[in-house]
Design an enzyme around this catalytic site. Structure first.
Site, PDB file in Angstrom:
ATOM      1  N   CYS A 119       0.808  -1.224   0.000  1.00 38.77           N
ATOM      2  CA  CYS A 119       0.000   0.000   0.000  1.00 38.77           C
ATOM      3  C   CYS A 119       0.838   1.269   0.000  1.00 38.77           C
ATOM      4  O   CYS A 119       0.295   2.374  -0.019  1.00 38.77           O
ATOM      5  CB  CYS A 119      -0.989  -0.051   1.150  1.00 38.77           C
ATOM      6  SG  CYS A 119      -2.045  -1.509   0.971  1.00 38.77           S
ATOM      7  N   HIS A 132      -2.043   8.601   5.331  1.00 35.41           N
ATOM      8  CA  HIS A 132      -2.362   7.234   4.929  1.00 35.41           C
ATOM      9  C   HIS A 132      -3.822   6.993   5.322  1.00 35.41           C
ATOM     10  O   HIS A 132      -4.593   6.503   4.527  1.00 35.41           O
ATOM     11  CB  HIS A 132      -1.402   6.252   5.591  1.00 35.41           C
ATOM     12  CG  HIS A 132      -1.581   4.853   5.118  1.00 35.41           C
ATOM     13  ND1 HIS A 132      -1.475   4.508   3.790  1.00 35.41           N
ATOM     14  CD2 HIS A 132      -1.882   3.709   5.771  1.00 35.41           C
ATOM     15  CE1 HIS A 132      -1.713   3.209   3.662  1.00 35.41           C
ATOM     16  NE2 HIS A 132      -1.956   2.699   4.839  1.00 35.41           N
ATOM     17  N   GLU A 158      -0.614   6.479  13.316  1.00 35.42           N
ATOM     18  CA  GLU A 158      -0.182   7.501  12.360  1.00 35.42           C
ATOM     19  C   GLU A 158      -0.094   8.861  13.071  1.00 35.42           C
ATOM     20  O   GLU A 158       0.823   9.646  12.817  1.00 35.42           O
ATOM     21  CB  GLU A 158      -1.154   7.552  11.176  1.00 35.42           C
ATOM     22  CG  GLU A 158      -0.695   8.512  10.088  1.00 35.42           C
ATOM     23  CD  GLU A 158      -1.484   8.367   8.790  1.00 35.42           C
ATOM     24  OE1 GLU A 158      -2.367   7.491   8.706  1.00 35.42           O
ATOM     25  OE2 GLU A 158      -1.193   9.134   7.859  1.00 35.42           O
ATOM     26  N   LYS A 216      -9.167   8.534   1.613  1.00 36.31           N
ATOM     27  CA  LYS A 216      -9.702   7.169   1.721  1.00 36.31           C
ATOM     28  C   LYS A 216     -11.112   7.196   2.308  1.00 36.31           C
ATOM     29  O   LYS A 216     -11.870   6.246   2.159  1.00 36.31           O
ATOM     30  CB  LYS A 216      -8.767   6.284   2.542  1.00 36.31           C
ATOM     31  CG  LYS A 216      -7.430   6.001   1.834  1.00 36.31           C
ATOM     32  CD  LYS A 216      -6.584   4.993   2.578  1.00 36.31           C
ATOM     33  CE  LYS A 216      -5.285   4.674   1.850  1.00 36.31           C
ATOM     34  NZ  LYS A 216      -4.229   5.686   2.071  1.00 36.31           N
ATOM     35  N   HIS A 224      -9.800   2.301   0.359  1.00 37.83           N
ATOM     36  CA  HIS A 224      -8.360   2.074   0.247  1.00 37.83           C
ATOM     37  C   HIS A 224      -8.091   1.376  -1.084  1.00 37.83           C
ATOM     38  O   HIS A 224      -8.362   0.187  -1.229  1.00 37.83           O
ATOM     39  CB  HIS A 224      -7.884   1.226   1.425  1.00 37.83           C
ATOM     40  CG  HIS A 224      -6.386   1.122   1.517  1.00 37.83           C
ATOM     41  ND1 HIS A 224      -5.549   1.394   0.458  1.00 37.83           N
ATOM     42  CD2 HIS A 224      -5.582   0.793   2.550  1.00 37.83           C
ATOM     43  CE1 HIS A 224      -4.290   1.216   0.836  1.00 37.83           C
ATOM     44  NE2 HIS A 224      -4.289   0.860   2.107  1.00 37.83           N
ATOM     45  N   PHE A 280       1.714  -3.194   4.397  1.00 37.39           N
ATOM     46  CA  PHE A 280       2.043  -4.531   4.877  1.00 37.39           C
ATOM     47  C   PHE A 280       3.544  -4.754   4.652  1.00 37.39           C
ATOM     48  O   PHE A 280       4.104  -4.292   3.656  1.00 37.39           O
ATOM     49  CB  PHE A 280       1.269  -5.592   4.078  1.00 37.39           C
ATOM     50  CG  PHE A 280      -0.097  -5.902   4.635  1.00 37.39           C
ATOM     51  CD1 PHE A 280      -0.763  -5.016   5.458  1.00 37.39           C
ATOM     52  CD2 PHE A 280      -0.719  -7.101   4.316  1.00 37.39           C
ATOM     53  CE1 PHE A 280      -2.033  -5.316   5.962  1.00 37.39           C
ATOM     54  CE2 PHE A 280      -1.982  -7.417   4.812  1.00 37.39           C
ATOM     55  CZ  PHE A 280      -2.637  -6.523   5.633  1.00 37.39           C
TER      56      PHE A 280
END
Lengths: 406, 432
Positions: free
Chosen positions: A163, A296, A307, A328, A333, A392
């Site tokens: 991502c 993010h 975050e 998002k 996402h 990830f």
């Protein structure tokens, strides 16, 4: 050195529409692209929403390649590539093939191709698997298909950094141009809507049942999506010489790894903070000079809390008051496309003086005490924008965009 | 603790990128030395498939790492989260870090990053996750498999295992992936964005890719067009080659600046002198464009290394027995280096190892650096009768002495990606 590197074209294929001229007003208007999933039956799940690209007819976008040659992520990416070149005022004939390259990012590549293989397997029909599995599935086919469609013969690479992949691809394109290895780069990310991805996030309990609410105290999760975005990058010198519209300069980037956990961010925001600090240092920008941060901001309870910790490490309490929003909340996402779409957002924020909101925001979370630009777009002179992405594998990327010198 | 990256304007142009660690987990041994010995002895790593049942598919000749046990190397810690690709990458990282003397203590003081070339990550893990959900319901899908379903899973797992907190990137460009990863890492170090990186590749053998490649008809003996019982002959550049055999492996260089290596007293095994990357937009359909992509990659690499083709001691190619691919690679090399080829031996190690996909070209680089160091170039396993139509006059049929410290690694994928890297043996500096 090649001098500053600038963004001169933007292609966007998203759950709220196709093309910069559609998507940017939709983002500023806070329009959602979230809807019930149509790609597959969600009855076996306890959630049913997704951010799919609807009304996409591949035959309208593929001019040289046959639709059957390319998986859906490639098709979305090719559409974004055509748009980006047109937006940059670059006809294919204006490009020197050997000096034009493609770097792309993705999370899953062409997951629908392996899902198709799995359908055959569980139905005991493996005999029906043909050459198309390997001819379409591996993720390096995405940048290859773009280059084949456009006849581009320069540097070509897929960087599947999950991502954060779009940002990794843009960072690599930036380096390729600075090293003089190409004149023009198409850089971005793409992912197609995936049963595998949906199943995984559902299994982790990470999918929001009704809406995506980044930074809200009542946030219940992320919503998987799909899309593609491509930026045209070239040197400032070249862009000026041809009189191109310049959205923003790519000022620098930082890449790091938590080396902590495959799916959970570092509890103290370590890797994310290091990526931001490196990006600031490389760009020669102080934290207080950053006008806007594209978060993010997935909307999961954990991501947004951690975050915030990372942003506060770099920017101080409340992030120094720097506005930080998450698109998002509107698109879901979009996986490997997300950070590329958000790079376009940062470029457009610099260019237009507007920043998109975080929609669905109702009540502040004391653990996410940031100015998340709730619900309404904001007019703001954006000299410097930072794009953050986490993935990830513990991979982190921060890319800084700023107003190009006059 | 991060390396202080220099802004491009401050960059010192003289940052040389050297190799101080090197690993190769392959069907012919688990170190560059044992791989080199096997290759020079003319041994083959191609044997009958044992890893999984694949009844009904012709040609079960594969480059499998029989009895690979990650536990043999990683003696403590929980291996359960690591699939086979991640295990190959993690073991390769261990061996390269150990050889370079980049201890856990040193990694606390200084970030090490990882650039991993791979074709799939693990398509086996991805498929198994999906099939479990299809058959038992999404509630029964395995979260651990989902974490590993991203293509960068092996890079992430390797970073967690060895505490690699620098850049963590995965590169996919078909069989050149591993070489491309080495080139990408060299750029990051050369421009001051990183000081220390592991770079190479990992890919596993699994049923999913095995079946998938068989169905393309490009595996030797899989016979999509010829009779299905044709004898597999996956011999690079052979007159009667009929495709490749699949393989697997993990292979990494530890790259750092020459300055840093000298300062910490590390042995310099070699240097990355230059690299080039290009693409064939016909994706293998047009011979001129395919050969042209590799030609340009080689020319860029030579220019960057500031050497003439005549200074090269050897070429390690990615030829794997593919009918069309081997020809395109030969044509690309001839187009770039024609005048020098009478004196320039050309080898192809995939005849002994199979096509290990994204890791294959990293293994080529590691094997060639070992060959340059040992001053001995392996031959092409099984090459009795070279294809007389190929423009390569000095195919290395037997192992032979090498006299120059410079070598070229080439990789050309059927899908259009081309990469070339020039390596120099550090043997002349080994007294440092």
């Amino acid at each position: 050195m090649a001098g500053p590197i600038v963004v001169t074209g933007i292609g966007l294929v998203t759950p709220t529409g196709l093309g910069r001229e559609v998507v940017w007003p939709n983002l500023l208007a806070g329009k959602t692209g979230i809807a019930p999933v149509e790609s597959f039956d969600t009855e076996a799940f306890n959630v049913s929403l997704g951010g799919e690209v609807t009304g996409f007819e591949p035959r309208e976008h593929l001019k040289r390649l046959e639709v059957e040659q390319a998986g859906r992520a490639s098709q979305l990416a090719i559409a974004a590539a055509h748009q980006a070149l047109e937006d940059a005022g670059l006809g294919i004939d204006a490009l020197e093939a050997e000096r034009t390259g493609v770097t792309m990012g993705t999370t899953s590549g062409e997951p629908q191709e392996v899902e198709h293989f799995d359908d055959h397997w569980v139905a005991d029909r493996l005999s029906q698997v043909g050459p198309e599995f390997m001819d379409r599935y591996p993720c390096h086919h995405i940048p290859a298909n773009i280059a084949a469609e456009l006849g581009l013969a320069g540097v070509n690479m897929m960087i599947p950094a999950a991502c954060a992949a779009g940002s990794y691809a843009i960072a690599k394109a930036f380096d390729v141009l600075q090293a003089g290895r190409a004149d023009v780069m198409l850089a971005g990310g793409a992912d197609s809507f995936s049963r595998i991805t949906y199943t995984g996030f559902a299994r982790l309990g990470a999918i929001a049942p009704e809406r995506c609410q980044p930074f809200d105290v009542g946030r219940k999760g992320m919503i998987p999506g799909e899309g593609a975005a491509i930026l045209i990058l070239e040197t400032l010198e070249r862009a000026r010489a041809r009189g191109a519209r310049i959205y923003a300069e790519v000022a620098g980037y930082g890449l790091s790894c938590d080396a902590h956990h495959m799916t959970a961010a570092h509890p103290e925001g370590d890797g994310a903070a290091r990526a931001m600090e490196q990006a600031l240092q490389q760009s020669g920008v102080a934290p207080e000079e950053v006008s806007y941060i594209s978060a993010h901001g997935t909307g999961t309870p954990t991501n947004d809390r951690l975050e915030t910790i990372a942003v506060e490490r770099v920017f101080g309490p409340r992030g120094g008051g720097t506005p930080i929003s998450s698109i998002k909340s509107m698109l879901g996402h979009t996986m490997g496309a997300a950070s590329a779409i958000e790079a376009a957002v940062c470029s457009l924020a610099v260019h237009t003086g507007w920043i998109p909101p975080t929609i669905n925001f109702e009540q502040a979370d004391p653990q996410c005490d940031l100015d998340c630009v709730p619900n309404e777009a904001r007019q703001l002179e954006v000299d410097v924008a930072m794009n953050n992405a986490y993935a990830f594998g513990g991979t982190n990327a921060s890319v800084i965009f700023r107003r190009a010198a006059e | 603790m991060s390396p202080a990256p220099l802004s491009p304007s401050q960059e010192a142009p003289s940052r040389r990128v050297v190799v101080t660690g090197s690993s190769a987990i392959t069907p012919l041994g688990d170190s560059p030395e044992s791989l080199h010995r096997g290759l020079c002895d003319g041994a083959t790593g191609l044997k009958n498939l044992e890893l999984f049942p694949a009844e009904g598919l012709s040609c079960q000749l594969v480059g499998e790492i029989h009895e690979f046990s990650a536990r043999h190397y990683l003696t403590s810690g929980n291996l359960r989260p690591l699939d086979r690709t991640a295990q190959l990458a993690t073991v390769a990282a261990l061996r390269a870090l150990e050889e370079a003397g980049f201890t856990a203590e040193l990694r606390q003081q200084q970030d090490v990053g990882l650039v991993l070339g791979t074709l799939f990550g693990s398509v086996h893990t991805i498929s198994a996750f999906d099939r479990r959900a299809l058959e038992a319901g999404p509630k029964y899908a395995k979260p651990l498999d989902f974490a590993n379903s991203v293509i960068n899973a092996a890079a992430g797992q390797t970073a967690i295992w060895h505490d690699l907190r620098g850049v963590n990137s995965t590169i996919c460009s078909g069989s050149p992936s591993g070489l491309q990863a080495i080139a990408y890492a060299a750029d990051l170090i050369q421009t001051g964005r990183a000081d220390t990186l592991l770079a190479g590749g990992a890919d596993e053998l699994c049923f999913e890719s095995y079946l998938g490649f068989h169905r393309t008809g490009r595996v030797a003996g899989s016979g999509s067009t010829a009779a299905s019982d044709e004898t597999p002959h996956p011999v690079p550049f052979a007159a009667n080659r009929n495709g490749f055999a699949l393989g697997e492996g993990g292979a990494l260089f530890l790259l750092e600046t020459r300055e840093q290596a000298l300062a910490r007293g590390a042995t310099i095994l070699g240097e990355i002198r230059g690299h080039g990357n290009a693409f064939d937009p016909s994706r293998g359909k047009d011979s001129v464009l395919a050969a042209g992509a590799l030609r340009r990659a080689i020319e860029i690499a030579l220019e960057e290394a500031a050497i003439e083709g005549g200074q090269l001691g050897a070429i390690s190619t990615s030829a794997n027995g593919s009918i069309v691919g081997d020809r395109h690679e030969a044509q690309g090399i001839a187009a770039a280096l024609g005048p020098y080829l009478q004196d320039l031996p050309v080898t192809a190690i995939k005849g002994a190892l199979g096509e290990s996909l994204g890791t294959s070209s990293a293994i080529q680089a590691i094997a060639l650096l070992e060959a340059l160091t040992q001053r001995h170039l392996p031959g092409i396993a099984g090459l009795d009768e070279p294809d007389p139509t190929l423009p390569l006059p000095r195919l290395s049929r037997e192992a032979q002495p090498l006299h120059q410290p410079l070598g070229l690694v080439t990789a050309l994928d059927a899908g259009g990606h081309a990469c070339a890297v020039i390596l120099e043996s550090g043997v002349l500096e080994s007294g440092v």
